[in-house]
Design a protein around this motif. Structure first.
Motif, PDB file in Angstrom:
ATOM      1  N   MET A 165       5.231  -2.298  31.205  1.00 43.24           N
ATOM      2  CA  MET A 165       5.781  -3.426  31.938  1.00 43.24           C
ATOM      3  C   MET A 165       5.123  -3.592  33.301  1.00 43.24           C
ATOM      4  SD  MET A 165       7.967  -4.998  30.141  1.00 43.24           S
ATOM      5  CE  MET A 165       8.836  -5.947  31.365  1.00 43.24           C
ATOM      6  N   TYR A 171      12.237  -5.351  21.374  1.00 46.49           N
ATOM      7  CA  TYR A 171      11.058  -4.695  21.924  1.00 46.49           C
ATOM      8  C   TYR A 171       9.952  -5.699  22.270  1.00 46.49           C
ATOM      9  CZ  TYR A 171       8.981  -5.283  17.279  1.00 46.49           C
ATOM     10  OH  TYR A 171       8.487  -5.815  16.112  1.00 46.49           O
ATOM     11  N   ASP A 172       9.257  -5.399  23.327  1.00 47.86           N
ATOM     12  CA  ASP A 172       8.153  -6.206  23.843  1.00 47.86           C
ATOM     13  C   ASP A 172       7.013  -6.251  22.823  1.00 47.86           C
ATOM     14  OD1 ASP A 172       6.183  -7.378  25.398  1.00 47.86           O
ATOM     15  OD2 ASP A 172       6.206  -5.843  26.965  1.00 47.86           O
ATOM     16  N   ARG A 211       4.015  -7.773  23.408  1.00 52.24           N
ATOM     17  CA  ARG A 211       2.716  -8.033  24.026  1.00 52.24           C
ATOM     18  C   ARG A 211       1.681  -6.980  23.621  1.00 52.24           C
ATOM     19  NH1 ARG A 211       4.284  -8.746  30.176  1.00 52.24           N
ATOM     20  NH2 ARG A 211       5.630  -7.017  29.553  1.00 52.24           N
ATOM     21  N   TRP A 249      10.805  -9.007  20.788  1.00 53.58           N
ATOM     22  CA  TRP A 249      11.033  -9.827  21.983  1.00 53.58           C
ATOM     23  C   TRP A 249       9.681 -10.405  22.400  1.00 53.58           C
ATOM     24  CZ3 TRP A 249      10.792  -7.284  27.392  1.00 53.58           C
ATOM     25  CH2 TRP A 249      10.839  -8.271  28.392  1.00 53.58           C
ATOM     26  N   ALA A 257       7.862 -11.685  24.838  1.00 49.81           N
ATOM     27  CA  ALA A 257       7.997 -11.778  26.292  1.00 49.81           C
ATOM     28  C   ALA A 257       7.067 -12.797  26.936  1.00 49.81           C
ATOM     29  CB  ALA A 257       7.757 -10.399  26.915  1.00 49.81           C
ATOM     30  N   SER A 267      10.279  -2.220  26.748  1.00 51.65           N
ATOM     31  CA  SER A 267       8.863  -2.186  26.420  1.00 51.65           C
ATOM     32  C   SER A 267       8.430  -0.728  26.368  1.00 51.65           C
ATOM     33  CB  SER A 267       8.046  -2.932  27.481  1.00 51.65           C
ATOM     34  OG  SER A 267       6.676  -2.955  27.146  1.00 51.65           O
ATOM     35  N   TYR A 274      13.955 -12.033  34.810  1.00 44.36           N
ATOM     36  CA  TYR A 274      13.126 -12.634  33.760  1.00 44.36           C
ATOM     37  C   TYR A 274      13.688 -13.990  33.336  1.00 44.36           C
ATOM     38  CZ  TYR A 274      11.003  -8.016  33.359  1.00 44.36           C
ATOM     39  OH  TYR A 274      10.341  -6.845  33.631  1.00 44.36           O
TER      40      TYR A 274
END
Length: 337
Positions: A1, A276-277, A279, A308, A310, A219, A233
């Motif tokens: 993050m 969960y992230d 990316r 998630w 993001a 994350s 956020y």
């Protein structure tokens, strides 16, 4: 993050920058040759002067609406969905295999110039050669344009005006609204926007039915995990403002965006669902499952581990897709004993 790891490369020397600026000032080319695409959407009226006040409070004024726009990938993704076509992007837009990074949304990366793909990478010489009319980026800190390298900031700002859209402290709908304002000022066609807005409104109304689920948003990294702090956020603000019960960490790191935990402490918070992230830099579920404490979490064992996104584009299309998928996932979840 945390901010992406730095991947530095050489920039122009001061003398080289000055020479390139002088060359660009003398040039008459439009810069569209570099992209093989048409410039950004034309203004509604070519005779009308253009003004826009960004989230730094800076009032931008030009005789006509900018048409050659360079944008950080999240800004480019938002503007693209409203009908604006940037000539170049910077920030994560291409994966190692050459395919498109999800962060760039619907942008056709074959039709824009890439000025940099990682943190601290921005090809100033290419930027100058494009002779842009406007640079657009988001901001997590007021006054700091995301992915614009500090060491090149002064040169970049000499080339063209810049516009910053604030993310922190805003809800997603507020951020989307600001990109909508900017896109309208640039003469965007808004094709598909009303339909997408209606989809987002309908999906958002469904979130309240999941108010009894305790949700952890996180994350994963190689040695630690980060529990996000909802108020910071825009996307999570949208979810909590509409009924979702997202866990707020008891203590956050400097900056306020998240709490850092070792994987041994992954069980600090009880949750029915974990988001969960997704990316590129974040660990995938299979990798996180190798962490014993994480694998034993009730939500993980119950299969209530969902993505998630993001970096959903700040457009009605982008958020309609995001919220609709989240609603579909949460309908499969139940409160755990």
């Amino acid at each position: 993050m945390s901010r992406p790891g730095l991947a530095r490369r050489g920039f122009l020397t001061a003398a080289g920058v000055a020479a390139a600026l002088a060359l660009a000032a003398c040039g008459s080319g439009s810069g569209s040759e570099a992209t093989g695409d048409t410039p950004a959407s034309q203004p509604a009226s070519a005779s009308t002067s253009w003004t826009f006040t960004d989230d730094r409070g800076q009032k931008l004024e030009q005789p006509k609406a900018p048409t050659k726009i360079v944008a950080q990938v999240s800004s480019a993704a938002a503007l693209w969905d409203f009908g604006v076509r940037p000539v170049a992007v910077f920030g994560p837009h291409k994966l190692s295999d050459g395919s498109k990074d999800p962060q760039v949304g619907n942008v056709d990366i074959t039709k824009v110039t890439g000025l940099g793909n990682v943190w601290d990478e921005f090809n100033v010489e290419q930027y100058i050669a494009l002779q842009p009319d406007l640079l657009v980026s988001s901001m997590y800190e007021k006054g700091t344009l995301w992915y614009v390298p500090e060491k090149s900031k002064a040169t970049i700002e000499q080339v063209a005006p810049t516009a910053g859209i604030m993310l922190t402290g805003q809800t997603a709908t507020q951020v989307i609204g600001r990109y909508e304002e900017l896109a309208k000022s640039l003469g965007a066609d808004m094709q598909g926007v009303p339909e997408a807005k209606a989809r987002l409104e309908a999906a958002t109304k469904e979130l309240a039915q999941f108010k009894d689920l305790k949700i952890l948003m996180m994350s994963g990294g190689a040695d630690q995990m980060w529990v996000v702090n909802p108020p910071e956020y825009p996307d999570i603000r949208l979810l909590t403002d509409n009924g979702l019960n997202v866990i707020t960490p008891s203590k956050v790191d400097d900056g306020g965006f998240f709490q850092t935990l070792s994987w041994e402490n992954a069980d600090m918070y009880e949750a029915d669902v974990i988001l969960y992230d997704t990316r590129t830099q974040a660990l995938k579920p299979a990798e996180m499952m190798k962490k014993p404490t994480f694998a034993k979490l009730p939500a993980v064992k119950a299969g209530q581990l969902y993505p998630w996104k993001a970096e959903a584009p700040f457009s009605y299309q982008g958020y309609a897709d995001f919220v609709e998928q989240l609603v579909a996932d949460l309908k499969k979840a139940s409160k755990l004993p």
